[in-house]
Design a protein around this motif. Structure first.
Motif, PDB file in Angstrom:
ATOM      1  N   LEU A   1       0.837  -1.194   0.000  1.00 39.64           N
ATOM      2  CA  LEU A   1       0.000   0.000   0.000  1.00 39.64           C
ATOM      3  C   LEU A   1       0.878   1.253   0.000  1.00 39.64           C
ATOM      4  CD1 LEU A   1      -2.854  -0.854   2.524  1.00 39.64           C
ATOM      5  CD2 LEU A   1      -2.930  -0.890   0.030  1.00 39.64           C
ATOM      6  N   TRP A   2       0.509   2.210  -0.826  1.00 39.37           N
ATOM      7  CA  TRP A   2       1.233   3.470  -0.946  1.00 39.37           C
ATOM      8  C   TRP A   2       0.262   4.634  -0.794  1.00 39.37           C
ATOM      9  CZ3 TRP A   2       6.482   4.181  -3.120  1.00 39.37           C
ATOM     10  CH2 TRP A   2       7.181   2.973  -3.243  1.00 39.37           C
ATOM     11  N   GLN A   3       0.752   5.724  -0.250  1.00 38.56           N
ATOM     12  CA  GLN A   3      -0.039   6.944  -0.121  1.00 38.56           C
ATOM     13  C   GLN A   3       0.308   7.879  -1.278  1.00 38.56           C
ATOM     14  OE1 GLN A   3       0.269   8.828   3.710  1.00 38.56           O
ATOM     15  NE2 GLN A   3      -0.497  10.794   2.951  1.00 38.56           N
ATOM     16  N   ALA A   4      -0.698   8.193  -2.079  1.00 38.24           N
ATOM     17  CA  ALA A   4      -0.469   9.008  -3.271  1.00 38.24           C
ATOM     18  C   ALA A   4      -0.163  10.458  -2.895  1.00 38.24           C
ATOM     19  CB  ALA A   4      -1.683   8.952  -4.180  1.00 38.24           C
ATOM     20  N   GLN A   5       0.767  11.046  -3.632  1.00 38.89           N
ATOM     21  CA  GLN A   5       1.094  12.456  -3.494  1.00 38.89           C
ATOM     22  C   GLN A   5       1.011  13.101  -4.881  1.00 38.89           C
ATOM     23  OE1 GLN A   5       5.038  12.644  -1.724  1.00 38.89           O
ATOM     24  NE2 GLN A   5       4.257  12.321   0.341  1.00 38.89           N
ATOM     25  N   THR A   6       1.521  14.297  -4.975  1.00 39.71           N
ATOM     26  CA  THR A   6       1.697  14.970  -6.261  1.00 39.71           C
ATOM     27  C   THR A   6       3.079  15.611  -6.255  1.00 39.71           C
ATOM     28  OG1 THR A   6       0.787  17.123  -5.533  1.00 39.71           O
ATOM     29  CG2 THR A   6      -0.773  15.495  -6.406  1.00 39.71           C
ATOM     30  N   PRO A   7       3.633  15.901  -7.437  1.00 41.68           N
ATOM     31  CA  PRO A   7       3.015  15.879  -8.750  1.00 41.68           C
ATOM     32  C   PRO A   7       2.718  14.463  -9.257  1.00 41.68           C
ATOM     33  CG  PRO A   7       4.931  17.347  -8.741  1.00 41.68           C
ATOM     34  CD  PRO A   7       4.962  16.557  -7.462  1.00 41.68           C
ATOM     35  N   GLN A   8       1.725  14.434 -10.179  1.00 37.91           N
ATOM     36  CA  GLN A   8       1.407  13.238 -10.937  1.00 37.91           C
ATOM     37  C   GLN A   8       1.635  13.590 -12.402  1.00 37.91           C
ATOM     38  OE1 GLN A   8      -2.347  11.466  -9.763  1.00 37.91           O
ATOM     39  NE2 GLN A   8      -1.816  11.569  -7.592  1.00 37.91           N
ATOM     40  N   MET A   9       2.386  12.769 -13.109  1.00 37.51           N
ATOM     41  CA  MET A   9       2.913  13.150 -14.423  1.00 37.51           C
ATOM     42  C   MET A   9       2.509  12.168 -15.513  1.00 37.51           C
ATOM     43  SD  MET A   9       6.943  13.781 -15.278  1.00 37.51           S
ATOM     44  CE  MET A   9       7.635  13.039 -16.761  1.00 37.51           C
ATOM     45  N   PHE A  10       1.805  12.694 -16.520  1.00 42.04           N
ATOM     46  CA  PHE A  10       1.347  11.870 -17.634  1.00 42.04           C
ATOM     47  C   PHE A  10       1.418  12.661 -18.939  1.00 42.04           C
ATOM     48  CE2 PHE A  10      -0.899  10.504 -13.793  1.00 42.04           C
ATOM     49  CZ  PHE A  10      -0.519   9.173 -13.743  1.00 42.04           C
ATOM     50  N   ARG A  11       1.387  11.958 -20.067  1.00 38.75           N
ATOM     51  CA  ARG A  11       1.368  12.619 -21.364  1.00 38.75           C
ATOM     52  C   ARG A  11       0.064  13.398 -21.531  1.00 38.75           C
ATOM     53  NH1 ARG A  11       6.568  12.253 -23.698  1.00 38.75           N
ATOM     54  NH2 ARG A  11       7.346  10.122 -23.402  1.00 38.75           N
ATOM     55  N   TYR A  12       0.161  14.532 -22.210  1.00 38.59           N
ATOM     56  CA  TYR A  12      -0.997  15.418 -22.361  1.00 38.59           C
ATOM     57  C   TYR A  12      -2.214  14.682 -22.911  1.00 38.59           C
ATOM     58  CZ  TYR A  12      -4.099  19.003 -24.187  1.00 38.59           C
ATOM     59  OH  TYR A  12      -5.221  19.753 -24.469  1.00 38.59           O
ATOM     60  N   VAL A  13      -2.060  14.036 -24.053  1.00 35.79           N
ATOM     61  CA  VAL A  13      -3.217  13.426 -24.696  1.00 35.79           C
ATOM     62  C   VAL A  13      -3.771  12.278 -23.857  1.00 35.79           C
ATOM     63  CG1 VAL A  13      -1.860  11.791 -26.100  1.00 35.79           C
ATOM     64  CG2 VAL A  13      -4.121  12.567 -26.891  1.00 35.79           C
ATOM     65  N   MET A  14      -2.898  11.522 -23.201  1.00 36.28           N
ATOM     66  CA  MET A  14      -3.339  10.398 -22.378  1.00 36.28           C
ATOM     67  C   MET A  14      -4.147  10.882 -21.177  1.00 36.28           C
ATOM     68  SD  MET A  14      -0.975   7.496 -20.528  1.00 36.28           S
ATOM     69  CE  MET A  14      -0.184   7.055 -22.078  1.00 36.28           C
ATOM     70  N   LEU A  15      -3.657  11.930 -20.530  1.00 37.31           N
ATOM     71  CA  LEU A  15      -4.341  12.450 -19.350  1.00 37.31           C
ATOM     72  C   LEU A  15      -5.674  13.090 -19.724  1.00 37.31           C
ATOM     73  CD1 LEU A  15      -4.393  13.020 -16.352  1.00 37.31           C
ATOM     74  CD2 LEU A  15      -3.021  15.075 -16.762  1.00 37.31           C
ATOM     75  N   ARG A  16      -5.685  13.827 -20.807  1.00 34.56           N
ATOM     76  CA  ARG A  16      -6.937  14.470 -21.210  1.00 34.56           C
ATOM     77  C   ARG A  16      -8.011  13.442 -21.531  1.00 34.56           C
ATOM     78  NH1 ARG A  16      -7.946  19.428 -25.572  1.00 34.56           N
ATOM     79  NH2 ARG A  16     -10.219  19.205 -25.618  1.00 34.56           N
ATOM     80  N   ARG A  17      -7.659  12.432 -22.306  1.00 39.01           N
ATOM     81  CA  ARG A  17      -8.638  11.401 -22.649  1.00 39.01           C
ATOM     82  C   ARG A  17      -9.111  10.652 -21.410  1.00 39.01           C
ATOM     83  NH1 ARG A  17      -5.565   8.869 -27.987  1.00 39.01           N
ATOM     84  NH2 ARG A  17      -6.119  10.555 -29.455  1.00 39.01           N
ATOM     85  N   ALA A  18      -8.189  10.396 -20.485  1.00 37.06           N
ATOM     86  CA  ALA A  18      -8.558   9.667 -19.266  1.00 37.06           C
ATOM     87  C   ALA A  18      -9.537  10.473 -18.421  1.00 37.06           C
ATOM     88  CB  ALA A  18      -7.302   9.340 -18.462  1.00 37.06           C
ATOM     89  N   LEU A  19      -9.299  11.767 -18.274  1.00 32.89           N
ATOM     90  CA  LEU A  19     -10.179  12.607 -17.461  1.00 32.89           C
ATOM     91  C   LEU A  19     -11.522  12.838 -18.142  1.00 32.89           C
ATOM     92  CD1 LEU A  19      -7.661  15.219 -16.029  1.00 32.89           C
ATOM     93  CD2 LEU A  19      -8.964  13.526 -14.738  1.00 32.89           C
ATOM     94  N   GLU A  20     -11.530  12.884 -19.452  1.00 33.79           N
ATOM     95  CA  GLU A  20     -12.801  13.036 -20.158  1.00 33.79           C
ATOM     96  C   GLU A  20     -13.677  11.794 -20.002  1.00 33.79           C
ATOM     97  OE1 GLU A  20     -11.402  14.005 -24.067  1.00 33.79           O
ATOM     98  OE2 GLU A  20     -11.573  16.179 -23.725  1.00 33.79           O
ATOM     99  N   GLY A  21     -13.049  10.671 -19.706  1.00 30.10           N
ATOM    100  CA  GLY A  21     -13.805   9.438 -19.541  1.00 30.10           C
ATOM    101  C   GLY A  21     -14.045   9.033 -18.100  1.00 30.10           C
TER     102      GLY A  21
END
Length: 243
Positions: A172-192
């Motif tokens: 188990l891990w505790q999530a922090q930020t920054p979180q880093m992803f490719r622009y197009v991948m992140l946008r499509r993921a959040l739109e869905g």
């Protein structure tokens, strides 16, 4: 020679930071939004923005603010330089704000550019956090996030706040930020997946597996009033250690 020419012709993937800062921070019980509370004489959000703007890895830093934000203009941000750009397109949730920011920079960001999303309420971000994240994910197909292994024993509660079970903390891990992803991948993921609480969850919902990059506990999130004192102590001692 042909391979060398192809390498030289390939553009460098840029790194953009997005800091969603449209929330009210109601759990702090303060009169102003949490990101503007004073921390060592500056707005809380200023500390993370200064680190992001100073990073040689980051090309531009976008702060996503509420459309009716009246506090931003009351502060002097000029010391942070020309990388900093406010975007008044924040939404009702973190995911809405990040997606709004991604849409706002669509003409500037290429599909393969990296986007680092950082919490406005994590003022103790350090330069090495960014450096480690960028270096370890440079060639990762998905991207990832800073996180720390869970050290405490975890308990699952029932409806009456009695212990229902002890949860094994292995893996188990505790999530922090920054979180880093490719622009197009992140946008499509959040739109869905608009109901997620962080970007990694949206990527996971798309069937992908973000990589965990180990950070440390000093990269804390200010949620309650006591956290402000902890953040102040961390920043003061970190600065002292540099001298």
């Amino acid at each position: 020679m042909r391979a060398m020419q192809n390498t030289q012709a390939r553009p460098r993937a840029r790194h953009f930071a997005i800091v969603p800062a449209a929330g009210s921070g109601s759990r702090m019980g303060a009169a102003r939004p949490k990101q503007y509370l004073s921390l060592l004489g500056r707005p809380l959000i200023h500390h993370a923005l200064s680190v992001l703007c100073a990073s040689p890895d980051i090309d531009k830093v976008f702060v996503v603010l509420s459309v009716d934000d009246a506090e931003w203009s009351r502060h002097d941000w000029s010391v942070l330089g020309g990388k900093l750009v406010p975007l008044f397109c924040g939404g009702a949730t973190r995911a809405d704000s990040v997606l709004g920011g991604l849409r706002a920079i669509s003409k500037e960001a290429a599909p393969s550019d990296w986007v680092l999303v950082h919490d406005a309420a994590r003022p103790c971000l350090a330069a090495w956090h960014i450096d480690k994240l960028v270096r370890e994910l440079a060639h990762d197909e998905v991207g990832g996030l800073l996180a720390v292994p869970v050290a405490d024993t975890l308990k699952r509660a029932d409806d009456h706040r009695h212990v229902a079970a002890t949860v094994p903390r292995d893996s188990l891990w505790q999530a922090q930020t920054p979180q880093m992803f490719r622009y197009v991948m992140l946008r499509r993921a959040l739109e869905g997946a608009s109901e997620v609480t962080d970007e990694a969850s949206a990527i996971e919902a798309a069937g992908l597996r973000p990589r965990l990059v180990q950070g440390d506990a000093t990269n804390l999130k200010v949620t309650y009033p006591l956290d402000l004192h902890l953040a102040e102590w961390i920043l003061q001692n970190r600065e002292g250690a540099r001298q």
